[in-house]
Design a protein around this motif. Structure first.
Motif, PDB file in Angstrom:
ATOM      1  N   CYS A   1     -10.109  -5.623  -2.203  1.00 34.00           N
ATOM      2  CA  CYS A   1      -9.701  -6.899  -2.813  1.00 34.00           C
ATOM      3  C   CYS A   1      -8.692  -7.565  -1.847  1.00 34.00           C
ATOM      4  CB  CYS A   1      -8.927  -6.618  -4.121  1.00 34.00           C
ATOM      5  SG  CYS A   1      -9.873  -5.988  -5.166  1.00 34.00           S
TER       6      CYS A   1
ATOM      7  N   LEU B   1      -7.251  -7.832  -6.982  1.00 37.80           N
ATOM      8  CA  LEU B   1      -6.428  -7.049  -6.859  1.00 37.80           C
ATOM      9  C   LEU B   1      -5.342  -6.812  -7.874  1.00 37.80           C
ATOM     10  CD1 LEU B   1      -5.013  -5.370  -4.671  1.00 37.80           C
ATOM     11  CD2 LEU B   1      -3.865  -7.455  -3.866  1.00 37.80           C
ATOM     12  N   SER B   2      -4.963  -7.808  -8.932  1.00 40.03           N
ATOM     13  CA  SER B   2      -4.254  -7.743 -10.139  1.00 40.03           C
ATOM     14  C   SER B   2      -4.927  -6.496 -10.955  1.00 40.03           C
ATOM     15  CB  SER B   2      -4.097  -8.882 -10.656  1.00 40.03           C
ATOM     16  OG  SER B   2      -5.414  -9.457 -11.257  1.00 40.03           O
TER      17      SER B   2
ATOM     18  N   PRO C   1      -1.418   3.834 -10.628  1.00 42.56           N
ATOM     19  CA  PRO C   1      -2.221   2.717 -10.452  1.00 42.56           C
ATOM     20  C   PRO C   1      -3.784   2.789 -11.094  1.00 42.56           C
ATOM     21  CG  PRO C   1      -2.166   4.206  -8.262  1.00 42.56           C
ATOM     22  CD  PRO C   1      -1.300   4.761  -9.371  1.00 42.56           C
TER      23      PRO C   1
ATOM     24  N   VAL D   1      -6.805  -3.956 -10.092  1.00 42.61           N
ATOM     25  CA  VAL D   1      -6.481  -2.699  -9.328  1.00 42.61           C
ATOM     26  C   VAL D   1      -5.360  -2.071  -9.194  1.00 42.61           C
ATOM     27  CG1 VAL D   1      -8.995  -2.473  -8.583  1.00 42.61           C
ATOM     28  CG2 VAL D   1      -7.197  -3.243  -7.161  1.00 42.61           C
ATOM     29  N   ALA D   2      -4.264  -2.911  -9.103  1.00 39.45           N
ATOM     30  CA  ALA D   2      -2.955  -2.833  -8.681  1.00 39.45           C
ATOM     31  C   ALA D   2      -2.203  -2.044  -9.995  1.00 39.45           C
ATOM     32  CB  ALA D   2      -2.252  -4.067  -8.457  1.00 39.45           C
TER      33      ALA D   2
ATOM     34  N   ALA E   1      -8.220  -1.520  -3.645  1.00 34.88           N
ATOM     35  CA  ALA E   1      -7.055  -2.523  -3.184  1.00 34.88           C
ATOM     36  C   ALA E   1      -7.497  -2.958  -1.875  1.00 34.88           C
ATOM     37  CB  ALA E   1      -5.828  -1.657  -3.355  1.00 34.88           C
ATOM     38  N   THR E   2      -7.912  -2.260  -1.172  1.00 32.59           N
ATOM     39  CA  THR E   2      -8.126  -2.592   0.510  1.00 32.59           C
ATOM     40  C   THR E   2      -9.213  -3.648   0.526  1.00 32.59           C
ATOM     41  OG1 THR E   2      -7.354  -0.577   1.219  1.00 32.59           O
ATOM     42  CG2 THR E   2      -8.838  -1.978   2.692  1.00 32.59           C
TER      43      THR E   2
ATOM     44  N   LEU F   1       0.925  -1.296   0.023  1.00 30.99           N
ATOM     45  CA  LEU F   1      -0.210   0.190  -0.135  1.00 30.99           C
ATOM     46  C   LEU F   1       0.801   1.259  -0.065  1.00 30.99           C
ATOM     47  CD1 LEU F   1      -2.762  -1.054   2.452  1.00 30.99           C
ATOM     48  CD2 LEU F   1      -3.075  -0.863   0.026  1.00 30.99           C
TER      49      LEU F   1
ATOM     50  N   THR G   1       2.625   1.796  -3.602  1.00 27.09           N
ATOM     51  CA  THR G   1       1.573   1.851  -4.626  1.00 27.09           C
ATOM     52  C   THR G   1       0.968   3.212  -4.400  1.00 27.09           C
ATOM     53  OG1 THR G   1       1.177  -0.490  -4.602  1.00 27.09           O
ATOM     54  CG2 THR G   1      -0.166   0.937  -6.047  1.00 27.09           C
TER      55      THR G   1
END
Length: 132
Positions: A115, A92-93, A105, A95-96, A112-113, A26, A29
């Motif tokens: 996910c 997550l992949s 991002p 939104v990363a 992300a949180t 986090l 990113t």
């Protein structure tokens, strides 16, 4: 037996890595996020794990009360946990950041949180189902 053991070893390793790297992921990113936002985002997956761990017992009890055998119940709860965790890391992949070291991002820290919370939280169903 070997497939089940391999699956659990890989799942537990991914679970450990997920928990170990939350704060670093986090912060790296979203470097401009406030400390309060990063702290809340880092704590959310642990809260989700607590909630899902408690919920897995309730769900398992209700399934057994409806007539499912303990073995079938354990398999269903375990499958939900493993597939839910995979879905969370897969989301997550999306939104990363794209590519290694990309500074833009595709999603927000909230996405992300969410996910990560699904991925780690579902371990309450997957990793702890053997203790029913």
């Amino acid at each position: 037996f070997l497939c089940t053991a391999t699956c659990h070893c890989l799942y537990n390793w991914t679970f450990y890595i997920g928990l170990s790297w939350i704060d670093k992921f986090l912060h790296t990113t979203w470097p401009n996020a406030s400390s309060a936002d990063l702290a809340a985002a880092s704590a959310a997956p642990y809260v989700a794990l607590f909630a899902c761990s408690a919920a897995s017992g309730v769900v398992a009890d209700r399934l057994e009360a409806r007539g499912l055998s303990p073995t079938r119940t354990r398999k269903l709860i375990n499958s939900a946990g493993l597939l839910g965790g995979a879905a969370g890391f897969g989301a997550l992949s999306c939104v990363a950041p794209c590519g290694g070291g990309s500074s833009a991002p595709r999603g927000s820290i909230v996405a992300a949180t969410a996910c990560l919370s699904v991925a780690i939280g579902m371990a309450g169903f997957g990793a702890f189902c053997g203790h029913l």
